[in-house]
Enzyme design. Sequence first.
Site, PDB file in Angstrom:
ATOM      1  N   GLN A  99      -4.143  -1.437   9.669  1.00 24.83           N
ATOM      2  CA  GLN A  99      -4.176  -2.776   9.076  1.00 24.83           C
ATOM      3  C   GLN A  99      -4.748  -3.792  10.063  1.00 24.83           C
ATOM      4  O   GLN A  99      -4.368  -3.823  11.234  1.00 24.83           O
ATOM      5  CB  GLN A  99      -2.754  -3.191   8.629  1.00 24.83           C
ATOM      6  CG  GLN A  99      -2.686  -4.482   7.847  1.00 24.83           C
ATOM      7  CD  GLN A  99      -3.373  -4.418   6.476  1.00 24.83           C
ATOM      8  OE1 GLN A  99      -3.526  -3.348   5.885  1.00 24.83           O
ATOM      9  NE2 GLN A  99      -3.797  -5.561   5.973  1.00 24.83           N
ATOM     10  N   LYS A 108       0.845  -1.208   0.000  1.00 23.81           N
ATOM     11  CA  LYS A 108       0.000   0.000   0.000  1.00 23.81           C
ATOM     12  C   LYS A 108       0.881   1.259   0.000  1.00 23.81           C
ATOM     13  O   LYS A 108       0.621   2.204  -0.742  1.00 23.81           O
ATOM     14  CB  LYS A 108      -0.943  -0.014   1.222  1.00 23.81           C
ATOM     15  CG  LYS A 108      -2.030  -1.074   1.088  1.00 23.81           C
ATOM     16  CD  LYS A 108      -2.826  -1.335   2.363  1.00 23.81           C
ATOM     17  CE  LYS A 108      -3.805  -2.486   2.146  1.00 23.81           C
ATOM     18  NZ  LYS A 108      -4.585  -2.876   3.336  1.00 23.81           N
ATOM     19  N   ASP A 117     -10.983   2.973   4.489  1.00 22.24           N
ATOM     20  CA  ASP A 117     -11.283   1.541   4.479  1.00 22.24           C
ATOM     21  C   ASP A 117     -12.793   1.277   4.444  1.00 22.24           C
ATOM     22  O   ASP A 117     -13.220   0.159   4.186  1.00 22.24           O
ATOM     23  CB  ASP A 117     -10.756   0.922   5.780  1.00 22.24           C
ATOM     24  CG  ASP A 117      -9.580   0.019   5.567  1.00 22.24           C
ATOM     25  OD1 ASP A 117      -9.426  -0.507   4.448  1.00 22.24           O
ATOM     26  OD2 ASP A 117      -8.825  -0.185   6.530  1.00 22.24           O
TER      27      ASP A 117
HETATM   28  N1  GUN Z   1      -6.728  -6.721   6.390  1.00 22.38           N
HETATM   29  C1  GUN Z   1      -7.119  -7.455   5.317  1.00 22.38           C
HETATM   30  N2  GUN Z   1      -7.806  -6.682   4.440  1.00 22.38           N
HETATM   31  C2  GUN Z   1      -7.843  -5.435   4.971  1.00 22.38           C
HETATM   32  C3  GUN Z   1      -8.411  -4.209   4.531  1.00 22.38           C
HETATM   33  O1  GUN Z   1      -9.029  -4.102   3.467  1.00 22.38           O
HETATM   34  N3  GUN Z   1      -8.235  -3.159   5.369  1.00 22.38           N
HETATM   35  C4  GUN Z   1      -7.573  -3.262   6.551  1.00 22.38           C
HETATM   36  N4  GUN Z   1      -7.468  -2.164   7.304  1.00 22.38           N
HETATM   37  N5  GUN Z   1      -7.053  -4.395   6.989  1.00 22.38           N
HETATM   38  C5  GUN Z   1      -7.175  -5.469   6.197  1.00 22.38           C
END
Ligand code: GUN
Length: 290
Positions: A98, A54, A121
Site C-alpha cells: 500500500q 481489500k 497493482d
Molecule cells: N494508494 C492509493 N491507491 C493505491 C493503489 O492503487 N495501490 C497501492 N499499492 N497503493 C495505493
Amino acid sequence: MTAEIIDGKKLAENIKQEVKAAIEERVRQQLPVPGLATVLVGNNPASRTYVASKIKTTADLGIHSLSYELEENCPQDKLVSLIEELNQNQDIQGILVQLPLPDHLSEDRVMHTISPKKDVDGLHPYNAGLLTRKYSEPLFYPCTPSGIIHMIQSVCPDISGMDAAVIGRSSIVGMPTAMMLSRCNTTPTICHSQTRHLDEVCRESDIVVAAAGSPGLVRGEWIKPGAIVIDVGINHIPDKTSPRGYRLVGDVEFDEAVKRAGAISPVPGGVGPMTIAMLMANTLKAIEYR
Ligand code: GUN
C-alpha cells in the site's frame, strides 16, 4: 440537463461477482485459487482503511490472502526481504504494497522488488513501461486507471477520437490513465499544478479525469456540456456535523458539474470501489502467470 450518475459501487459489484464466479468454478475443478498478499507499512489511517477493505473483499470472493503490517520505522531491507520472500511463495500470486510509504522508504526500490508477474497493482516499472509501448501489453493494467476506463466505457463504449483532460500526473493514477486513454484512441492532455489555463483545457475536453487531490478544484463552468467527468479525488474535509468529524469530497464541484456534464462519477461511491474490484480481477488474472 442533469448528468447520468456513474455508479462505481454497482459497476464494481458486477466485476466482483464475475471474479467470484470464476473462483467458484476453479474450486469446483479443484484448481488452485489465487492468493493476494497485502503489505501495510506504518500508521496512515487512510491506508489502513483501504487495506482493510481489500482484505475483506478477498474473503468475500474466495481469494486466499495474507496480510502483513510493518511498523512505521521499518528498515528498507526488512520490507525488501519480505517482498522477496513473497515473490517465492507459491500460494501467493499477487503482492500489494500500500502506498504512500513512510518517507524514509524508497517507493521505487520497493516497486522494483515485486516480481512483475505478481504486480497486481500494475506499478512495476516493467509493466508501467509496457503500458507506454504501442505493440505491447503490460502483464497487469493499474487498478485505478482500469476502473476509470471501465466507468467511462460504461456510459460511452467507443470514446475513439475524443479529447480528454487528465488532471494530475502521478505514477498510480494520472500518467497511466493518460496512457490508457491514448490506447482507447482519445487525445489526452496531462495537466498538473503548473498547467496554465487549466479551465480552458477542461472546457475543450469531452472527458475530464480529476486526480489532483485538491478539493473542488474543477468548477462546473469548466465542464463542456455533455462531457464525461470522472472524479478520483478523495479529500477529507473537517465537518463537525458528521459523526466521523469529516466528510469526503472529490476534486470536482459536484453540485455545479452535475448540471453540465453528460455523465459524472460521485465521491464517495465512484472510483474508490472500482479500484478494489480491479485489484481482485488482476489477482484472478495473476494465476495465469503462475
Ligand atoms: N494508494 C492509493 N491507491 C493505491 C493503489 O492503487 N495501490 C497501492 N499499492 N497503493 C495505493
